[in-house]
Each structure stands twice: as structure tokens, then as C-alpha cells.
Motif scaffolding. Structure first.
Motif, PDB file in Angstrom:
ATOM      1  N   PRO A  21      11.791  37.438 -11.114  1.00  0.00           N
ATOM      2  CA  PRO A  21      11.437  37.083  -9.203  1.00  0.00           C
ATOM      3  C   PRO A  21      13.178  38.180  -9.278  1.00  0.00           C
ATOM      4  O   PRO A  21      14.133  38.697  -9.375  1.00  0.00           O
ATOM      5  CB  PRO A  21      12.482  35.569  -9.895  1.00  0.00           C
ATOM      6  CG  PRO A  21      11.929  35.563 -11.257  1.00  0.00           C
ATOM      7  CD  PRO A  21      11.504  36.402 -11.767  1.00  0.00           C
ATOM      8  N   THR A  47      16.209  35.269  -2.608  1.00  0.00           N
ATOM      9  CA  THR A  47      16.765  33.985  -1.722  1.00  0.00           C
ATOM     10  C   THR A  47      17.739  34.042  -2.569  1.00  0.00           C
ATOM     11  O   THR A  47      18.142  34.353  -3.474  1.00  0.00           O
ATOM     12  CB  THR A  47      15.673  32.545  -1.989  1.00  0.00           C
ATOM     13  OG1 THR A  47      15.588  32.793  -3.317  1.00  0.00           O
ATOM     14  CG2 THR A  47      14.629  32.867  -1.535  1.00  0.00           C
ATOM     15  N   GLU A  97      18.385  31.231  -4.185  1.00  0.00           N
ATOM     16  CA  GLU A  97      18.087  30.169  -5.333  1.00  0.00           C
ATOM     17  C   GLU A  97      17.640  31.237  -6.009  1.00  0.00           C
ATOM     18  O   GLU A  97      18.146  31.582  -7.544  1.00  0.00           O
ATOM     19  CB  GLU A  97      17.241  29.024  -5.631  1.00  0.00           C
ATOM     20  CG  GLU A  97      17.605  28.815  -4.317  1.00  0.00           C
ATOM     21  CD  GLU A  97      17.805  28.235  -3.238  1.00  0.00           C
ATOM     22  OE1 GLU A  97      18.226  27.160  -2.071  1.00  0.00           O
ATOM     23  OE2 GLU A  97      16.953  29.343  -2.478  1.00  0.00           O
ATOM     24  N   SER A  98      17.052  32.182  -6.370  1.00  0.00           N
ATOM     25  CA  SER A  98      16.514  33.272  -6.664  1.00  0.00           C
ATOM     26  C   SER A  98      17.595  34.607  -7.522  1.00  0.00           C
ATOM     27  O   SER A  98      17.298  34.910  -8.369  1.00  0.00           O
ATOM     28  CB  SER A  98      15.176  34.411  -6.220  1.00  0.00           C
ATOM     29  OG  SER A  98      15.605  35.105  -5.188  1.00  0.00           O
ATOM     30  N   CYS A  99      18.754  34.497  -6.244  1.00  0.00           N
ATOM     31  CA  CYS A  99      19.807  35.224  -7.462  1.00  0.00           C
ATOM     32  C   CYS A  99      20.603  34.860  -8.603  1.00  0.00           C
ATOM     33  O   CYS A  99      21.017  35.347  -9.326  1.00  0.00           O
ATOM     34  CB  CYS A  99      20.843  35.560  -6.098  1.00  0.00           C
ATOM     35  SG  CYS A  99      20.564  36.464  -4.512  1.00  0.00           S
ATOM     36  N   SER A 153      14.070  25.814 -10.692  1.00  0.00           N
ATOM     37  CA  SER A 153      14.257  26.546 -10.389  1.00  0.00           C
ATOM     38  C   SER A 153      12.811  28.090  -9.470  1.00  0.00           C
ATOM     39  O   SER A 153      12.971  28.256  -9.149  1.00  0.00           O
ATOM     40  CB  SER A 153      15.290  26.773  -9.986  1.00  0.00           C
ATOM     41  OG  SER A 153      15.889  27.258  -9.411  1.00  0.00           O
ATOM     42  N   MET A 154      13.179  28.110 -11.057  1.00  0.00           N
ATOM     43  CA  MET A 154      11.851  29.697 -11.281  1.00  0.00           C
ATOM     44  C   MET A 154      11.105  29.055 -11.059  1.00  0.00           C
ATOM     45  O   MET A 154      10.850  30.236 -10.048  1.00  0.00           O
ATOM     46  CB  MET A 154      12.593  29.772 -13.597  1.00  0.00           C
ATOM     47  CG  MET A 154      11.733  31.630 -12.982  1.00  0.00           C
ATOM     48  SD  MET A 154      12.105  32.020 -15.002  1.00  0.00           S
ATOM     49  CE  MET A 154      12.196  33.838 -14.986  1.00  0.00           C
ATOM     50  N   ARG A 213       9.548  27.690  -8.909  1.00  0.00           N
ATOM     51  CA  ARG A 213       9.907  27.820  -6.703  1.00  0.00           C
ATOM     52  C   ARG A 213      10.194  29.750  -6.332  1.00  0.00           C
ATOM     53  O   ARG A 213       9.962  29.810  -5.269  1.00  0.00           O
ATOM     54  CB  ARG A 213      10.988  26.917  -6.994  1.00  0.00           C
ATOM     55  CG  ARG A 213      10.445  25.015  -6.712  1.00  0.00           C
ATOM     56  CD  ARG A 213      11.857  24.209  -5.726  1.00  0.00           C
ATOM     57  NE  ARG A 213      12.838  24.414  -6.401  1.00  0.00           N
ATOM     58  CZ  ARG A 213      13.241  23.719  -7.178  1.00  0.00           C
ATOM     59  NH1 ARG A 213      11.894  22.758  -7.470  1.00  0.00           N
ATOM     60  NH2 ARG A 213      14.051  23.491  -7.042  1.00  0.00           N
ATOM     61  N   SER A 214      11.041  29.862  -7.587  1.00  0.00           N
ATOM     62  CA  SER A 214      10.972  31.240  -7.094  1.00  0.00           C
ATOM     63  C   SER A 214      10.155  32.806  -6.819  1.00  0.00           C
ATOM     64  O   SER A 214       9.737  32.894  -5.901  1.00  0.00           O
ATOM     65  CB  SER A 214      12.415  32.112  -7.597  1.00  0.00           C
ATOM     66  OG  SER A 214      13.697  30.853  -7.340  1.00  0.00           O
ATOM     67  N   CYS A 215       9.232  32.008  -8.056  1.00  0.00           N
ATOM     68  CA  CYS A 215       7.824  32.309  -7.818  1.00  0.00           C
ATOM     69  C   CYS A 215       7.186  32.344  -6.620  1.00  0.00           C
ATOM     70  O   CYS A 215       6.444  33.115  -6.697  1.00  0.00           O
ATOM     71  CB  CYS A 215       7.224  32.189  -9.335  1.00  0.00           C
ATOM     72  SG  CYS A 215       8.193  32.626 -11.005  1.00  0.00           S
ATOM     73  N   GLN A 225       8.834  34.259  -4.264  1.00  0.00           N
ATOM     74  CA  GLN A 225       8.188  34.891  -4.153  1.00  0.00           C
ATOM     75  C   GLN A 225       6.601  35.796  -4.028  1.00  0.00           C
ATOM     76  O   GLN A 225       6.729  36.754  -2.979  1.00  0.00           O
ATOM     77  CB  GLN A 225       8.449  36.046  -5.521  1.00  0.00           C
ATOM     78  CG  GLN A 225       8.233  37.270  -5.160  1.00  0.00           C
ATOM     79  CD  GLN A 225       9.145  37.790  -6.463  1.00  0.00           C
ATOM     80  OE1 GLN A 225      10.594  37.499  -6.580  1.00  0.00           O
ATOM     81  NE2 GLN A 225       8.852  39.252  -7.502  1.00  0.00           N
TER      82      GLN A 225
END
Length: 264
Positions: free
Chosen positions: A140, A144, A146-148, A206-207, A209-211, A214
Motif C-alpha cells: 500500500p 490516504t 488510513e494507508s499511512c 484496514s489494509m 480497504r487500503s488495497c 489504491q
């Protein structure tokens, strides 16, 4: 004209704010971890992370640190109860419970637990967007807030050797994970760890959703990266296991209230 006196603020010590519980006994802590494990499995089932018999969440036993509670092989995530959970030792042998465990998946989990004594729980499932990003050999990006949380805290296992049944392969995966909280297994999927079941489950969700974000952004154009200093600062604010635990509590309240049979 007389203005009414506004109400006074309440003292903050009168306001509710959940924090990780402290346990008075090993039995109490074991029960807590098993309840959270059953709940996390049901949430993963709701989210569609299940793919046949693939996928596991493991939780270290608080007394026998080289034994791990895990979902029973072949049982739908959505149906798992506390009493269904299986306790397996470091070699994947069942020491408590009435079901088999998935040996291929457990090989990786056992290696991660052995390499990371700080880790209570490990989550790995074949989720759709996690597999899609893994097929690109990417982690990721900080695009965003969240992805940070995963910025410079996610490793890439840049290899694929088929279904993992070899203990040495499990150790290599654990070595690549290192001290990070997340791992992308190329052409395979995602793995997350935490100092509680709640944290490991939250990081996985959360990961995933980050994927998804992206992949969606890259399909639409060229995402703008958050610059390094801001990404690091955001990770320091949002990337700890306590923050993950706090974020997870609405999900736990939802599943435990709407499906209380999971506690049986």
C-alpha cells in the motif's frame, strides 16, 4: 432579553472510553482472547475474506505461549463459536478441540509467532483486493490517511513457491516480516499481526480497504502520494496497536450484540 445559561461541560472522568481490559487470571484472559477470535472470524466472514478453506486467524494462548487458538478446518467463519476453536502447538498438532487445523496455513502462523514473541495474533486470508495488489508485487502506498498507518511498516515477500507446507518457508516469511505489522505475500495475499486479536484483525481489514482504494485510484489515474514526513507523522499517530484496538471496538460491539451465539 435574558439568555439561558448554557449547560456546563461534564468532567471527562464521567465520560465512557473503552481501553484494553486488564485480566485477573490466565483463564479470564484466555476466555477473552477466544471470544475476540471467534468475533473476528465472523467479521471476516461477513466481509467476504473467506475463500474455501483458506484463511486463518491465530491467537497465542496466555499460559502456553507456544500454543495457539485457531479456527477449525473446514468450518465457515460465520458459524464459528468460542467452543469450536482449536488449540494447536508449534508443530500444528491439536492439543485441545475436536477439529483439524489447516497445516499449510498454520506453518506460516507458527513461524511468525515463534519469531515475534510480542505478537498475540496473526491474521491471513485470501481477500480479493489484497490478492490483487499482491499480484502486482506492490505494498500500500501512502495515498490516504488510513494507508499511512502501513507506511514503512509493511514488508513484501517477493517470491511465490506454491502452498506453504515447509517449515523453512514459514521461517523465511517470518524473517521478511521482521518487526513490521503487515506483509504482502506476492501472488498470494496479506498478513497482519498485532498485540491483540483486535489489533491484528483491524490491521487486516484496514489494509484490505487500503488495497481497494489504491487499485481504484490507479485505475482512474495517477494517485498523489502523501510526502514522506507527513506520511511518517500520520503513521506515528495512527499506526500503533492501541489505535487499532480502539478502531476495532465498534466492530466488536456490532458482532457481539447482533450475534451473541458466537460466545457459546
Amino acid at each position: 432579553m435574558h439568555r439561558p445559561t448554557p449547560p456546563s461541560p461534564l468532567p471527562t472522568d464521567q465520560l465512557r472510553f473503552a481501553m484494553p481490559p486488564m485480566h485477573e487470571s490466565v483463564d479470564e484472559e484466555r476466555r477473552h482472547r477466544k471470544e475476540r477470535l471467534a468475533g473476528a472470524l465472523r467479521l471476516f466472514g461477513r466481509a467476504g475474506f473467506e475463500d474455501g478453506v483458506s484463511g486463518h486467524i491465530t491467537a497465542r494462548d496466555p499460559e502456553f505461549s507456544d500454543c495457539f487458538w485457531v479456527n477449525p478446518f473446514g468450518m465457515p467463519f460465520k458459524h464459528v463459536t468460542v467452543s469450536d476453536l482449536v488449540l494447536a502447538n508449534q508443530d500444528g498438532q491439536v492439543v485441545e478441540g475436536g477439529y483439524h487445523v489447516n497445516q499449510a496455513a498454520f506453518t506460516v502462523h507458527a513461524a511468525v509467532h515463534a519469531a515475534r514473541p510480542d505478537v498475540v495474533a496473526v491474521a491471513h486470508c485470501h481477500s480479493v483486493h489484497g490478492r490483487a495488489l499482491a499480484s502486482l508485487g506492490e505494498v500500500p502506498d501512502p495515498i490516504t490517511q488510513e494507508s499511512c498507518a502501513f507506511y514503512e511498516d509493511t514488508a513484501l515477500y517477493d517470491d511465490y513457491t506454491g502452498v506453504t507446507v515447509d517449515a523453512e518457508e514459514g521461517r523465511r516469511i517470518a524473517s521478511v516480516l521482521g518487526s513490521n505489522k503487515a506483509l504482502v505475500l506476492r501472488n498470494h495475499g496479506l498478513l497482519t499481526v498485532g498485540d491483540s486479536v483486535d489489533a491484528a484483525a483491524w490491521w487486516f481489514m484496514s489494509m484490505e480497504r487500503s488495497c481497494q482504494v489504491q487499485l481504484t485510484a490507479e485505475a482512474a489515474g495517477r494517485p498523489v502520494l502523501i510526502e514522506h514526513r507527513q506520511a511518517v507523522a500520520t503513521r506515528e499517530q495512527l499506526g500503533g496497536d492501541l489505535v487499532a484496538w480502539i478502531n476495532y471496538q465498534p466492530l466488536w460491539q456490532d458482532i457481539s450484540r447482533s450475534e451473541p451465539d458466537l460466545l457459546s
